[in-house]
Each structure stands twice: as C-alpha cells, then as structure tokens.
Design an enzyme around this catalytic site. Structure first.
Site, mmCIF file in Angstrom:
data_model
loop_
_atom_site.group_PDB
_atom_site.id
_atom_site.type_symbol
_atom_site.label_atom_id
_atom_site.label_comp_id
_atom_site.label_asym_id
_atom_site.label_seq_id
_atom_site.Cartn_x
_atom_site.Cartn_y
_atom_site.Cartn_z
ATOM 1 N N SER A 46 0.823 -1.217 0.000
ATOM 2 C CA SER A 46 0.000 0.000 0.000
ATOM 3 C C SER A 46 0.855 1.264 0.000
ATOM 4 O O SER A 46 1.997 1.269 0.469
ATOM 5 C CB SER A 46 -0.890 0.026 1.237
ATOM 6 O OG SER A 46 -1.569 -1.185 1.374
HETATM 7 N N1 SAH Z 1 -0.904 -4.616 3.877
HETATM 8 C C1 SAH Z 1 -0.258 -4.892 2.661
HETATM 9 C C2 SAH Z 1 -1.030 -4.519 1.437
HETATM 10 C C3 SAH Z 1 -1.617 -5.697 0.862
HETATM 11 S S1 SAH Z 1 -2.603 -5.546 -0.536
HETATM 12 C C4 SAH Z 1 1.123 -4.288 2.641
HETATM 13 O O1 SAH Z 1 1.431 -3.495 3.504
HETATM 14 O O2 SAH Z 1 1.898 -4.650 1.754
HETATM 15 C C5 SAH Z 1 -3.919 -6.614 -0.075
HETATM 16 C C6 SAH Z 1 -3.596 -8.057 0.173
HETATM 17 O O3 SAH Z 1 -4.818 -8.679 0.548
HETATM 18 C C7 SAH Z 1 -3.107 -8.799 -1.038
HETATM 19 O O4 SAH Z 1 -1.878 -9.338 -0.750
HETATM 20 C C8 SAH Z 1 -4.167 -9.865 -1.258
HETATM 21 O O5 SAH Z 1 -3.624 -11.075 -1.692
HETATM 22 C C9 SAH Z 1 -4.758 -10.016 0.111
HETATM 23 N N2 SAH Z 1 -6.106 -10.581 0.165
HETATM 24 C C10 SAH Z 1 -7.143 -10.408 -0.673
HETATM 25 N N3 SAH Z 1 -8.202 -11.120 -0.248
HETATM 26 C C11 SAH Z 1 -7.821 -11.770 0.879
HETATM 27 C C12 SAH Z 1 -8.462 -12.660 1.786
HETATM 28 N N4 SAH Z 1 -9.720 -13.057 1.629
HETATM 29 N N5 SAH Z 1 -7.761 -13.127 2.821
HETATM 30 C C13 SAH Z 1 -6.470 -12.758 3.025
HETATM 31 N N6 SAH Z 1 -5.819 -11.920 2.193
HETATM 32 C C14 SAH Z 1 -6.480 -11.431 1.151
#
Ligand code: SAH
Length: 661
Positions: free
Chosen positions: A62
């Site tokens: 993010s």
């Molecule tokens: N917090 C992260 C940003 C991640 S982007 C950082 O700091 O890098 C969002 C993430 O949510 C992605 O990696 C995606 O794979 C995950 N995601 C999407 N749906 C999900 C679910 N149902 N359970 C767990 N993770 C999920």
C-alpha cells in the site's frame, strides 16, 4: 544518516504531516519501519515514493500515506491485539506491531505469506503471527480483537469480522460495488449487539477475495481441506514459493538438510541457467553455514582439477582459457553461471587459512582418457621418471584410441585387437604400491594422479563393455562416479561433507524409475544405499522456456525452445500449480498427503546436452515415481538458456547413451 532514513524522514514530512496527519504514535511507527525491506529489490529505489508498488502474486504494497491513515483511524493503544487481513508484503503489519501489543495477519497468497514471514522475522518482530488462509473468515481462535484492518476491498462488511471485534473495538475496511474503487468504512462495536458505521472517504484497494469477499475460482482452501483438494492445490499448499532466486531465503531448506553429509543437486537439463544459479546459491549456503568442503560435479576429473587449482589460488581460471572444457559440450561448464560460481569459491577459499579446510572442486566423470593419461605420465615424470617410462609403455596400448575411444571398444569386441585392461590396472597398482613414497612430496598431486589412473582403468572398461550391453556401460560410468566420490570423501576426512552436481537422471534414485527395469543403477541409488538419510537428493524441473543444447552429438550449441510439458507428466502437474518458482519438500511429515498423491508413476522429462523436441516423448521422457527419486523438488516454471563463455565447440565422438545425460 543513511539514504533510506533520510528518505523516510522526508516522506513523513511531505506525504503525511503536510496532509494533516499528526498522530505522533503513528508517525513514530512509520519512522521505525524500513519500508525498503518489504519492496522487491528491483523497486527499492522507489520505496519512499508517494504510491503503492507491485509485489509478488500481482498484489501491491500500500501507499505509505494510506498505511499511516488507516493505522491512525484504528486508534490503537499499546495493549491492543490487532487483526490484519491482507498481509501482502508485511509492511503494514510491521507498522501496526510498532504500536500495539500483538498483530495477527492473514494472507491468501502463500508466496506472500512465506516472504512476509521471513522479512518480519529478519527484522526481529516477535509480536506478529502470519497465517495463510481466507481472512474474510477472520481468525476465530485468536478473537476477540481490539482492532481489525482489512487491506483489500470487499463488497460488504463481513459479519464474521464484526463478531470477532471486542466491545469498543474498531474495524476498518474498504467497501464498494466496484472491484477497484471503495469507500473506507470504520465500524465501531459499542455493545454486544450495537455497531456504529462511519465513512472515511474514497480509496482504491486490490479486491478482497474469499468467502465473505469477491469470488475467485483460484482461491485456495485452508490446509484442513487437503483431502478434497486437487493435486496442484495440494502442491501449492505444501511448497515454499519464491519470487526469484535472489529473494529466496534458504533457512528452511537448510533445516531440512540437517546434518546430511551429502547433498545431491540435480538438473532437468544441462543448459538451463536457473538450475546452475540455484545450485550455486544452495552450495554457497552449505559451504558457509554447514561446513561443506567439496563440490563434485558431472565433469571429467582432469578438467575439474583445473578449476580446483584455480579456486585454491594455484592456477588461473581455466574457464577463461582455451584448453580445458574445450571438448563438446563446452557450455555445460564454460558458461557464465559456472564462471561466477568459481570466482565465488576462490574468494571464499582466500579467507580460509588452513589448506585442508579450503573447498575443493572434483570431477566425477570418465570421458578424459587422453588428458588423464597425460596427467598420470606428467606426474610420474616429476616424482619417478623410471616408473613413468613403464607407464608410458603400458598406456601405449590405449593411445591409438584416445581420440576415439569408442572405436577401441568396437575393435576389442571383434577381437581384432587385444584388451588393455591388464596394462591400465598395472599402472594404477604401481602407483598405489608407492603411495607412501609419492604422497610424502605433495599429497594433493598424488591424489590427483591416483584419481586419473583410476579413471583410465574404469574408462577402459567402460569403452570395452560399451558394445555388449548398453546398461552395462551406463552402470560402469555411474559406478565410477560413486567410487570417485568415495575417494574424495576418504581424502577429505571421515566426516567431510560434499555437494554433488549432476543431472536428475544420475542423482535421483534409479530404483524409482524405468532405468531400474533395464538393469541400470546410478550414483543416486548407490549413495542412498550407502548413506540413507545422510544424503539429501534434490531434483529440479521446468515447464517451458529456452535451453542451450545441441541437436546431435558433437554438433553446435543452439538455443532451443523447451516445449510445454506433456499432459501425463509430473511437469504438467507442477505447471498447473500456477506459481513461478517453488521448493517442494518430500521427506517431512507435513507433506505426507502430497507425497502420497504424487507417488503413482508418471512421465518425467530429461534434457541432456542434446535436445530433440521433434521426438520429445520418445527421446526425453521416462516413467518415474518422483517422490521416491528425490527428497525435495525445485520448480522453475519458465527457464532460460545458459550463456556460454565461448561459442565454438570442438567435435567429439563419444556418446552417452541414450541422450547425452
Ligand atoms: N498490507 C499490505 C497490502 C496488501 S494488498 C502491505 O502493507 O503490503 C492486499 C492483500 O490482501 C493482497 O496481498 C491480497 O492477496 C490479500 N487478500 C485479498 N483477499 C484476501 C483474503 N480473503 N484473505 C487474506 N488476504 C487477502
């Protein structure tokens, strides 16, 4: 102040404080986390840009401001327990863990789970637990939470998550009907049944995919559902995924290898760069962290001994000279990956003061009648010229054939020429008889000469038997490799540890393949029979890409396209896992279900120095039970050809039945 610390300070000032974010706890947490550690290496310079960045599995880390904004909106207290959905890179989890007592984070992509876990561990976070699974279901075993933050956008606020909030707890989630545009919603649990909802404004997040999120057919199931999973799904769950060789941490692999004395590293072709690079990386770790003292490879003894002398600082690098490794197939050793690896070995040895602990480089193969004869005679000339004279006469029996030893075999078989067996055995015995006297001078040189004499004896038999039965000469060759390995182990000391680099078809246990039905064995089988669990056998595989190989023996090297794998092959199953690169352990109990499901024999592909895609099924596939062959399997879905150091290849006449392995 380091460059990154500087950039971090600027980011806090211009991207956060200037936008009105003044929560000191949050800014302090952002300042404490090295964002560059969570960003793919090739993007590191953009770590502190005001934007999200791509990470593995087509996801994103993010935008820093959003992480700060959401963390502030969670109103965290030091004693809070926080659940994060969507670990991604792990960056936000680290920021949360700077402020609160304990962070639980769930991610649906295994590759991200594995890499985030490693990064967080390396940075020393002990208050973060990372889990692989569907976060829309929360983490009931760890509930209730004081705060829950969802880092992906869903169609609605999942009830399960609301129920896992403590009274007074806050849930933050992007919600929207559009897959990529959402409103950031904050839900506050005010009592057992009452919740307050606020809209904090528009945001853009990757989609939340799962039971209470958007649907996705490739969404993976938790481990407890293994029984009903397809084989590729099971493999996905059982594997350690990695984005690139550079990014891979080997700690877990090294744990699995444990105290093994021998680690056998295979390859599915002699011309794919990834296999060489990965073997080099693993070997370096084994040398540095587990005290391995030798690398024994599928090259001829005298050629390898040139490298040995180079890495011990006695001679220049033979890969850059014309003579050694000038015989077909030149690219197998004279390539850029091997060059880099030998340079590393030399630099490593330079730091080691006692010569006995320096890493050695040894050749297990036997296609070097001429240079081995030269080496033995050269040695004897210096230590014992009289014996050298006798040896020269004895080897004279073979010298008419050294440029075409296969012809020797043919002619002896038709009894038009006498066999040279007694002569070559006699030279070896002469050497061994004077072992004590000779070795007093220079033990290394004596060992080298002895191995060459041994090679000549075995090569004579190899060529002589080549025409009676093909399996016999294959067995002679692998028996020679095993004997050479035994000699190296004995020479380097009773507890010495050696890494072996050879094709899968040599290092995988032959008893698990159709070779065994032809009466063939290999070094992998012989090692396992003698060393059992003390040896760790790792196979390698690929689906498609490019490979360096010739079309016929002695022909020029070509860059060929590796065909996508056959529908009935192991390779096809690994390709269907839909993950670029992974390690699949096959010996540990955790992988038992996967291992059992993989046991049934299937086709397996072997590309040697020859590759003939037009007759691929016949010439390059054989039946095997992969989990019986190897203790671990390393997959690269796409591979690229090795880059040779020189292009011309001198013609040769030998043949390694059947396809140059
Ligand atoms: N917090 C992260 C940003 C991640 S982007 C950082 O700091 O890098 C969002 C993430 O949510 C992605 O990696 C995606 O794979 C995950 N995601 C999407 N749906 C999900 C679910 N149902 N359970 C767990 N993770 C999920």
């Amino acid at each position: 102040m380091s460059r990154f610390e500087d950039l971090r300070k600027q980011m806090i000032e211009y991207q956060m404080a200037a936008r009105g974010l003044s929560d000191q706890a949050v800014l302090g947490a952002i300042n404490a986390v090295p964002r560059e550690a969570f960003v793919p290496t090739e993007l590191v310079e953009f770590s502190y840009n005001d934007s999200p960045l791509p990470i593995a599995a087509s996801q994103t880390i993010s935008q820093p401001y959003i992480v700060a904004l959401m963390t502030a909106a969670l109103e965290l207290k030091p004693e809070d327990r926080v659940l994060e959905i969507g670990t991604g890179s792990g960056y936000a989890a680290a920021v949360l863990a700077e402020i609160s007592e304990q962070v639980f984070t769930v991610e649906r992509h295994k590759i991200l789970v594995d890499s985030a876990r490693q990064i967080l561990e390396d940075l020393g976070y002990s208050n973060i637990e990372v889990r692989h699974g569907d976060g829309t279901l929360g983490w009931p075993q760890r509930a209730p939470f004081d705060a829950i933050v969802v880092a992906a956008g869903g169609p609605k606020v999942p009830d399960t998550l609301k129920q896992q909030l403590a009274i007074g707890g806050r849930l933050l989630i992007p919600v929207g009907e559009d897959l990529r545009r959402q409103k950031l919603i904050r839900v506050r649990r005010v009592s057992e049944r009452e919740y307050l909802e606020e809209d904090l404004g528009s945001v853009r997040f990757v989609p939340l995919i799962g039971a209470a999120g958007w649907a996705d057919e490739s969404a993976s199931a938790p481990a407890s559902e293994q029984i009903s999973m397809t084989l590729p799904e099971l493999i996905y769950e059982s594997s350690e995924h990695f984005a690139s060789i550079d990014h891979l941490k080997l700690d877990r692999l090294l744990e699995r290898i444990g105290d093994s004395r021998l680690v056998l590293l295979g390859e599915a072709s002699h011309g794919s760069a990834e296999f060489y690079e990965m073997r080099a990386k693993i070997t370096q770790a084994l040398i540095e962290k587990k005290g391995f003292v030798g690398v024994a490879v599928e090259a001829d003894w005298p050629d390898a001994s040139h490298i040995d002398r180079y890495i011990r600082g006695i001679a220049s690098n033979p890969l850059l000279e014309s003579k050694p490794f000038s015989r077909f197939p030149t690219w197998m050793w004279a390539n850029h990956c091997v060059l880099a690896f030998t340079r590393w070995l030399k630099a490593h040895n330079e730091q080691i003061s006692s010569p006995e602990r320096r890493v050695g480089f040894y050749g297990l193969d036997l296609y070097s009648l001429d240079s081995s004869i030269e080496a033995v005679l050269g040695y004897l000339e210096t230590v014992d010229p009289e014996t050298a004279q006798v040896a020269r006469e004895r080897y004279g029996c073979l010298t008419p054939w050294t440029h075409d030893p296969a012809l020797y075999g043919k002619i002896v078989m038709t009894q038009q020429y006498r066999a040279c067996e007694d002569d070559v055995v006699a030279v070896l015995l002469d050497l061994l008889k004077k072992r004590l006297q000779y070795a007093q001078g220079d033990g290394d040189s004596f060992f080298d000469a002895q191995q060459n004499a041994h090679l000549i004896k075995n090569a004579e038999r190899y060529y002589r038997t080549m025409y009676y039965a093909e399996n016999n000469s294959w067995n002679q060759r692998d028996r020679h490799m095993f004997e050479t390995l035994q000699s190296v182990l004995a020479y380097r000391g009773t507890q010495s540890k050696i890494v072996i680099w050879e094709h899968n078809s040599h290092i995988g246990d032959a008893r698990a393949t159709e070779m065994s039905a032809r009466g063939e064995y290999n070094i992998g089988q012989l090692v396992r029979q003698k060393y059992g669990e003390q040896a760790y056998h790792i196979g390698f595989g690929t689906d498609h890409g490019t490979v360096a190989a010739a079309s016929e023996w002695g022909g020029p090297m070509e860059i060929k396209q590796v065909q996508p794998s056959h529908i009935d092959s192991y390779e096809r199953i690994f390709h269907d896992v839909h993950s670029d690169n992974f390690l699949l352990p096959l010996r540990t109990p955790m992988q038992e279900i996967t291992r059992t499901r993989l046991l049934d024999e299937r086709l397996e592909r072997a590309i040697g120095v020859l590759y003939r895609p037009e007759s691929e099924l016949l010439s390059h596939y054989f039946y095997a039970s992969l989990p019986r062959q190897f203790d671990e399997y390393i997959w690269f879905d796409e591979t690229r050809a090795v880059k040779p150091l020189t292009t011309p290849s001198t013609r040769g006449t030998l043949d390694t039945f059947p396809f140059g392995l």
